[in-house]
Design a protein around this motif. Structure first.
Motif, PDB file in Angstrom:
ATOM      1  N   LEU A 157      10.345 -12.060 -33.826  1.00 31.70           N
ATOM      2  CA  LEU A 157      10.143 -11.849 -35.259  1.00 31.70           C
ATOM      3  C   LEU A 157      11.432 -11.493 -36.002  1.00 31.70           C
ATOM      4  N   PRO A 158      12.345 -10.704 -35.410  1.00 26.22           N
ATOM      5  CA  PRO A 158      13.602 -10.431 -36.123  1.00 26.22           C
ATOM      6  C   PRO A 158      14.400 -11.692 -36.456  1.00 26.22           C
ATOM      7  N   ILE A 159      14.319 -12.715 -35.607  1.00 23.92           N
ATOM      8  CA  ILE A 159      15.042 -13.968 -35.898  1.00 23.92           C
ATOM      9  C   ILE A 159      14.345 -14.727 -37.022  1.00 23.92           C
ATOM     10  N   ILE A 160      13.022 -14.886 -36.894  1.00 29.27           N
ATOM     11  CA  ILE A 160      12.255 -15.628 -37.900  1.00 29.27           C
ATOM     12  C   ILE A 160      12.329 -14.934 -39.252  1.00 29.27           C
ATOM     13  N   LEU A 161      12.077 -13.635 -39.243  1.00 30.60           N
ATOM     14  CA  LEU A 161      12.099 -12.871 -40.493  1.00 30.60           C
ATOM     15  C   LEU A 161      13.524 -12.755 -41.026  1.00 30.60           C
ATOM     16  N   GLY A 162      14.501 -12.776 -40.121  1.00 28.59           N
ATOM     17  CA  GLY A 162      15.901 -12.753 -40.557  1.00 28.59           C
ATOM     18  C   GLY A 162      16.240 -13.957 -41.400  1.00 28.59           C
ATOM     19  N   PHE A 163      15.730 -15.120 -41.001  1.00 23.93           N
ATOM     20  CA  PHE A 163      15.982 -16.334 -41.779  1.00 23.93           C
ATOM     21  C   PHE A 163      15.346 -16.225 -43.161  1.00 23.93           C
ATOM     22  N   ALA A 164      14.089 -15.750 -43.214  1.00 22.84           N
ATOM     23  CA  ALA A 164      13.408 -15.590 -44.502  1.00 22.84           C
ATOM     24  C   ALA A 164      14.129 -14.566 -45.371  1.00 22.84           C
ATOM     25  N   ALA A 165      14.617 -13.488 -44.753  1.00 21.62           N
ATOM     26  CA  ALA A 165      15.321 -12.456 -45.515  1.00 21.62           C
ATOM     27  C   ALA A 165      16.646 -12.976 -46.055  1.00 21.62           C
ATOM     28  N   GLY A 166      17.283 -13.862 -45.311  1.00 21.75           N
ATOM     29  CA  GLY A 166      18.525 -14.465 -45.812  1.00 21.75           C
ATOM     30  C   GLY A 166      18.299 -15.228 -47.099  1.00 21.75           C
TER      31      GLY A 166
END
Length: 631
Positions: A157-166
């Protein structure tokens, strides 16, 4: 209406391309962020065949489509040039409230991944059901492969959500995804598991388990946005492509492990503890109140505040009791909708309600809420009452959602089954669904409205006919709308009217009334007469692309005008030299409110003030006749 035509109508009625800042979509809604919501013709959009309703919430202008939303979105996007497909969280709108900004932030973070989270949750729930019934074992290859597919988004989730947060914080989304990857990198996870002591340049690192977490990467992405902005301001452009990402990683990743991660992980745990503590005080009361008001909260956009809580409880505790209390609200709406379907005597409504009920069983409640229950308010209240009792039972049973994010409807049910399978908690959860459905159904059968067809009255006595005239706002030659080289106008999609090919570059008021809209690109003006005619004067075709060049408006929104007043000037030769058709469609946008609209002097030359349109409306006393309302 065809999907392409509906898409064109929606774009036009929200104020055109230039009024759209961003567009995203969820399961049932086109979620616009508009520059000026007052420009959008909400009533006209609601009347479009294929649109359920319009909702304004959390800074979004939401056009509710239903299960065809993806098809309409794919038709709308080619019409919108250079607009964002993620929501902006900038402070460019000074009048935007804190709540609207918070909703925009949360929706832009989680909306892109909710569908995948829900699908993964369903698969994980089905696997739990398969192991509980003995259909699969946890050691079988089939189970292991499918479980990897279901758990991947939660583990990483940190990778997936990291992309959305970017995307949300307008920084490099691939860079934020890499930071998320660093948080769950195998050697770092192993170091945490083995309780290894680590230091960075002599500073001790407090190792945490960032698998399935969400708040640390969001905070890290926000920090990256600040760091990268600073680096871009300091570094020459020739060095930015390599050194901005390089220095960003060198600065932000250690800062996340040293400071950001431990602090936000601790805050995440505190948040989960606080939520569960409040829940533990009176779970029955909490379930009754929250489930009773939940669908109203969804209507108001307040539900976005709960999604991080659901996910954070799962990440820190492995379960979430809040969504377990709220899950029954879908079945409350289904029960009310089914009752209205059975009682209805209007064939069209019965068909609509039956389709919406089926959608609700599958977990999509917008067709029920906007098409059935909210339009018949008693049933919406009955559904909420049934949901309240269901939520109370879920709270009493200590029902919980495990290991994912459950969508509404029958496919999400297995996600509430724990390791013990069909235990008392899960059985209580099932009972909460049955109670919510049954109470809402019974109350709606007793107290709900019987929807009947609207009577069509062929003739009324003592009908007074009121007529109004529209003068020409231009000098030129008139032509029928069918001759306009734009389907939105030529098909009458936006309303009845005519077009003028102007010979002079002036627009004058065609009647006494008020200016209701002046488009930012100055290519169109909306007016409303004192007699109720709403008129759109669209200066040329596709001239929105000129972005106001060659146009000069003399009025502003809310100005009172008299017939003949100068509204705008424009340079015909310059516009045509730039390759644009100068045909001016003149549309009565509230066509449905009139008994008849007739065009005058088609094919003739007209001067300012010459009659070009006449409208009639039939009335009996002070009320419109029922036959006119259905015309």
């Amino acid at each position: 209406m065809k999907d392409k035509d509906l898409a064109k109508s929606i774009v036009s009625l929200v104020g055109g391309v230039d009024n759209v800042k961003s567009l995203v979509h969820c399961v049932t809604r086109l979620r616009f962020k508009l520059k000026d919501e007052s420009i959008a013709d909400t009533d006209a959009i609601k009347d479009l065949d294929g649109v359920m309703t319009v909702v304004k919430s959390g800074g979004q202008y939401q056009v509710v489509i239903g299960d065809k939303v993806d098809d309409i979105y794919n038709q709308v996007m080619p019409l919108l040039c250079n607009i964002s497909t993620t929501e902006s969280t900038d402070d460019d709108d000074k009048d935007t409230s804190f709540w609207n900004k918070a909703v925009a932030l949360l929706s832009s973070l989680f909306m892109p991944v909710l569908g995948v989270l829900a699908a993964s949750g369903v698969l994980k729930g089905l696997l739990a059901l398969c192991t509980a019934t003995g259909w699969l074992t946890a050691k079988s290859g089939t189970y292991m492969i499918l479980y990897a597919a279901s758990d991947a988004i939660f583990y990483f989730l940190p990778i997936i959500l990291g992309f959305a947060a970017g995307n949300t914080f307008k920084t490099n989304p691939y860079l934020t995804a890499v930071i998320g990857g660093a948080l769950v990198y195998p050697s770092m996870v192993s170091a945490y598991t083995a309780k290894t002591s680590l230091t960075f340049l002599g500073a001790p690192v407090i190792l945490m388990n960032y698998v399935q977490t969400l708040i640390p990467i969001i905070a890290a992405a926000w920090l990256l946005s600040l760091v990268s902005k600073l680096l871009k301001a300091k570094l020459p452009k020739s060095l930015q492509m390599i050194f901005v990402p390089l220095l960003s990683l060198v600065i932000v990743v250690p800062a996340t492990f040293l400071v950001v991660g431990p602090i936000t992980s601790m805050l995440s745990t505190w948040l989960a503890d606080a939520v569960l503590w409040v829940y533990g005080i009176a779970p029955v009361v909490a379930g009754f109140v929250l489930a009773g008001i939940w669908q109203l909260a969804v209507l108001l956009g307040l539900h976005w505040a709960f999604i991080p809580i659901f996910l954070n409880n799962i990440a820190t505790k492995g379960y979430d009791p809040i969504d377990a209390m709220l899950f029954c609200t879908v079945f409350g709406q289904v029960g009310a909708a089914l009752a209205l379907t059975i009682k209805a005597k209007d064939p069209k409504f019965k068909e609509l309600a039956a389709s919406a009920t089926l959608s609700g069983i599958l977990g999509i409640t917008e067709p029920i809420i906007y098409g059935v229950t909210i339009t018949h308010k008693k049933s919406f209240v009955m559904a909420s009452i049934g949901s309240a009792f269901g939520g109370a039972i879920a709270g009493f049973s200590s029902a919980k959602m495990y290991g994912g994010f459950a969508p509404g409807g029958i496919f999400g049910i297995p996600m509430f089954m724990g390791k013990n399978g069909f235990d008392s908690s899960f059985i209580g959860f099932l009972i909460s669904l049955v109670v919510a459905f049954g109470v809402a159904f019974a109350l709606s059968m007793v107290f709900g409205e019987v929807v009947k067809p609207k009577p069509v009255i062929a003739k009324k006595l003592n009908v007074a006919v009121k007529a109004s005239e529209v003068g020409s706002p231009l000098v030129g030659q008139t032509m029928p709308l069918s001759a306009v080289k734009d389907e939105v106008f030529s098909t009458g999609m936006m309303g009845k009217g005519l077009a003028i090919l102007p010979t002079t570059g002036e627009v004058h008021a065609p009647f006494d009334g008020q200016v209701v809209s002046v488009f930012p690109t100055k290519h169109a003006i909306g007016l409303k007469s004192n007699t109720g005619i709403e008129l759109l004067i669209h200066l040329g075709l596709d001239t929105v692309n000129l972005k106001g060049e060659h146009f000069d408006t003399q009025v502003k929104v809310n100005d009172i005008v008299k017939a003949g007043d100068l509204l705008e000037t424009f340079d015909i030769k310059a516009i045509e030299a730039d390759g644009y058709d100068m045909t001016v469609p003149i549309i009565v946008t509230n066509t449905k409110e009139f008994n008849s609209i007739k065009t005058v002097s088609l094919g003739n030359n007209v001067n300012f003030g010459d009659e070009i349109l006449s409208t009639t409306v039939s009335e009996t006393g002070n009320e419109k006749s029922e036959s006119l309302q259905q015309a």
